[in-house]
Design an enzyme around this catalytic site. Sequence first.
Site, PDB file in Angstrom:
ATOM      1  N   ASN A 109       0.825  -1.219   0.000  1.00 20.01           N
ATOM      2  CA  ASN A 109       0.000   0.000   0.000  1.00 20.01           C
ATOM      3  C   ASN A 109       0.858   1.268   0.000  1.00 20.01           C
ATOM      4  OD1 ASN A 109      -1.995  -1.847   0.112  1.00 20.01           O
ATOM      5  ND2 ASN A 109      -2.713  -1.343   2.169  1.00 20.01           N
ATOM      6  N   HIS A 155     -18.023  36.629 -30.543  1.00 21.58           N
ATOM      7  CA  HIS A 155     -19.159  35.895 -31.134  1.00 21.58           C
ATOM      8  C   HIS A 155     -18.828  35.390 -32.548  1.00 21.58           C
ATOM      9  CE1 HIS A 155     -21.552  37.867 -27.944  1.00 21.58           C
ATOM     10  NE2 HIS A 155     -20.848  38.939 -28.266  1.00 21.58           N
ATOM     11  N   SER A 276      -7.372  13.066 -48.544  1.00 19.41           N
ATOM     12  CA  SER A 276      -8.628  12.317 -48.560  1.00 19.41           C
ATOM     13  C   SER A 276      -8.475  11.144 -49.515  1.00 19.41           C
ATOM     14  CB  SER A 276      -9.751  13.240 -49.035  1.00 19.41           C
ATOM     15  OG  SER A 276     -10.798  12.477 -49.590  1.00 19.41           O
ATOM     16  N   LYS A 282      -8.054  17.588 -51.446  1.00 18.61           N
ATOM     17  CA  LYS A 282      -8.136  17.885 -50.021  1.00 18.61           C
ATOM     18  C   LYS A 282      -6.805  17.855 -49.295  1.00 18.61           C
ATOM     19  CE  LYS A 282     -12.004  17.232 -47.919  1.00 18.61           C
ATOM     20  NZ  LYS A 282     -12.772  18.121 -47.074  1.00 18.61           N
ATOM     21  N   ASN A 284      -6.325  18.058 -45.265  1.00 20.23           N
ATOM     22  CA  ASN A 284      -7.133  18.191 -44.050  1.00 20.23           C
ATOM     23  C   ASN A 284      -6.295  18.445 -42.797  1.00 20.23           C
ATOM     24  OD1 ASN A 284      -9.483  17.678 -45.503  1.00 20.23           O
ATOM     25  ND2 ASN A 284      -9.218  15.454 -45.288  1.00 20.23           N
ATOM     26  N   GLU A 289      -7.595  18.435 -35.504  1.00 19.07           N
ATOM     27  CA  GLU A 289      -8.888  17.818 -35.172  1.00 19.07           C
ATOM     28  C   GLU A 289      -8.717  16.715 -34.126  1.00 19.07           C
ATOM     29  OE1 GLU A 289     -10.673  16.593 -38.891  1.00 19.07           O
ATOM     30  OE2 GLU A 289     -10.691  18.651 -39.624  1.00 19.07           O
ATOM     31  N   TYR A 316      -6.508   2.153   2.443  1.00 24.00           N
ATOM     32  CA  TYR A 316      -6.389   1.620   1.088  1.00 24.00           C
ATOM     33  C   TYR A 316      -7.547   0.678   0.761  1.00 24.00           C
ATOM     34  CZ  TYR A 316      -4.779  -0.844  -3.042  1.00 24.00           C
ATOM     35  OH  TYR A 316      -4.703  -1.377  -4.292  1.00 24.00           O
ATOM     36  N   GLN A 321      -6.569   0.883  -7.424  1.00 21.92           N
ATOM     37  CA  GLN A 321      -5.779   0.373  -8.539  1.00 21.92           C
ATOM     38  C   GLN A 321      -6.279   0.985  -9.864  1.00 21.92           C
ATOM     39  OE1 GLN A 321      -4.240  -3.754  -8.510  1.00 21.92           O
ATOM     40  NE2 GLN A 321      -5.657  -4.094 -10.198  1.00 21.92           N
ATOM     41  N   LYS A 324      -4.689   4.061 -12.212  1.00 24.93           N
ATOM     42  CA  LYS A 324      -3.514   4.032 -13.090  1.00 24.93           C
ATOM     43  C   LYS A 324      -3.795   4.163 -14.582  1.00 24.93           C
ATOM     44  CE  LYS A 324      -1.041   1.698  -9.575  1.00 24.93           C
ATOM     45  NZ  LYS A 324      -2.301   1.687  -8.754  1.00 24.93           N
TER      46      LYS A 324
HETATM   47  N1  ARG Z   1      -1.718  -3.203  -7.626  1.00 23.22           N
HETATM   48  C1  ARG Z   1      -2.106  -2.566  -6.432  1.00 23.22           C
HETATM   49  C2  ARG Z   1      -2.571  -1.137  -6.761  1.00 23.22           C
HETATM   50  O1  ARG Z   1      -2.279  -0.699  -7.811  1.00 23.22           O
HETATM   51  C3  ARG Z   1      -0.979  -2.530  -5.458  1.00 23.22           C
HETATM   52  C4  ARG Z   1      -1.378  -2.435  -4.028  1.00 23.22           C
HETATM   53  C5  ARG Z   1      -1.978  -3.696  -3.567  1.00 23.22           C
HETATM   54  N2  ARG Z   1      -2.330  -3.676  -2.188  1.00 23.22           N
HETATM   55  C6  ARG Z   1      -3.228  -4.508  -1.658  1.00 23.22           C
HETATM   56  N3  ARG Z   1      -3.506  -4.346  -0.423  1.00 23.22           N
HETATM   57  N4  ARG Z   1      -3.804  -5.433  -2.386  1.00 23.22           N
HETATM   58  O2  ARG Z   1      -3.217  -0.486  -5.981  1.00 23.22           O
END
Ligand code: ARG
Length: 458
Positions: A109, A155, A276, A282, A284, A289, A316, A321, A324
Amino acid sequence: MKLWGGRFTKEENELVNHFNASISFDQRFYRQDIRGSIAHVTMLAKQKILTDEEKAQIVEGLEHILSDVENGLLSIDPAAEDIHSFVEATLIERIGDVGKKLHTGRSRNDQVALDMKLYVRDEIGELNFLVKELLQAILKIMEENLTAYMPGFTHLQKAQPVTVAHHFGAYFEMFLRDRSRLFDIRKRMNTCPLGAGALAGTTYPLDREYTAALLDFDCATRNSMDSVSDRDYLIELASAMATIMMHLSRFSEEIILWNSNEYQFVELDDAYSTGSSIMPQKKNPDIAELVRGKTGRVYGALTSILTTMKGIPLAYNKDMQEDKEMIFDAIDTTKGCLGLFTGMISTMKFHKDIMKKSAAKGFTNATDAADYLVNHGIPFRDAHGIVGRLVLYCLDKGISLDDMSLEEYKAISPVFEKDIYDAISLKTCVDRRTTLGAPGPSVMEQVIKSYQKMLIEE
Ligand code: ARG
């Protein structure tokens, strides 16, 4: 075998394994994970929790793992649960029982909280660098276009004339604020969570400030429960990136308009345009975009992390998780867009003649005609009415204010004299706007100097 297999009697279900695992995405911070572990064992040895000999073996093992991964000699096992398990298991496999001491006084953690902070801190550095490059590109365009007139819009209707330098200066300010947001986040997040353990610290005599210093943090965090469950800095970063993207998206939208056949203010370089499959004529503005389009996914990351965090009790929980993939994608997307956008505007051609002609049309000098009357003693509200009548007259005849004869002017107001033509010329309209922040080249030059100084002094 899992790190935590001891308490379990059954192998987990394959689907559960897959659902639970994070190795497919957290492997990207193997460097940070190893760096954190090296700092951790260095501290453990200083505190005599490990012997110097044990530390030396573990550090050497970790350094080998790092160089082997970097050199392609060791591939990260996709079947591992996460990057922390992978590094620890590989270490034990390579150096034996002493490797089992690495995780003393630590939990995944606080480990993952640390890894994410280290990773994000590095990425903030890169984002900063890319925003700075964009600022430099904008500044160069400003320096070269101090007197390149163009219409300013409100505007999306022509309003008053400005210059390319002035228009781009608005974006310079936006990206400058973006940079300062990144600086702020980095400063606020730079505290080290390692040593918080699972949630309640540990009974080992850790020197948390020492670990923090080894990892270039300003200090150690002060509450172990907050340390393992704080993701505020990710929310702040997602918000800062969403704002960068919003700015890039507005800028893209303008470039798309300017690059259109109707405007023809700019022409994108071939290298930053696409064709195109059916229409051979064209060219573009796909890059602009796409930048505009990708803004949505970065907003998505912000909404996603805010929503993930909103119902999580201390400390935690595995929900975290989910911080990420979205953040990684938002970082990759924002970095990619910044780099491409800088390249695109640096190679873009300005059709200054067309911009100038456009600035002269559409009664962009009507306010200046009113100001002329005010300077001759007419109250502004009356002047506004008189010029309104001039505009109506011109619209009827299909001419502009500059095309009217003095007799025509005088028929509407006797106050007008020959010098009206100079007073409403494009050059005068822009040059005379010299209040701080206005497009007048004399004041713009001062502002540009202060921007140059800012970028050099950092
Ligand atoms: N892969 C976990 C995360 O990204 C790591 C921490 C895991 N901790 C746990 N108590 N299972 O959060």
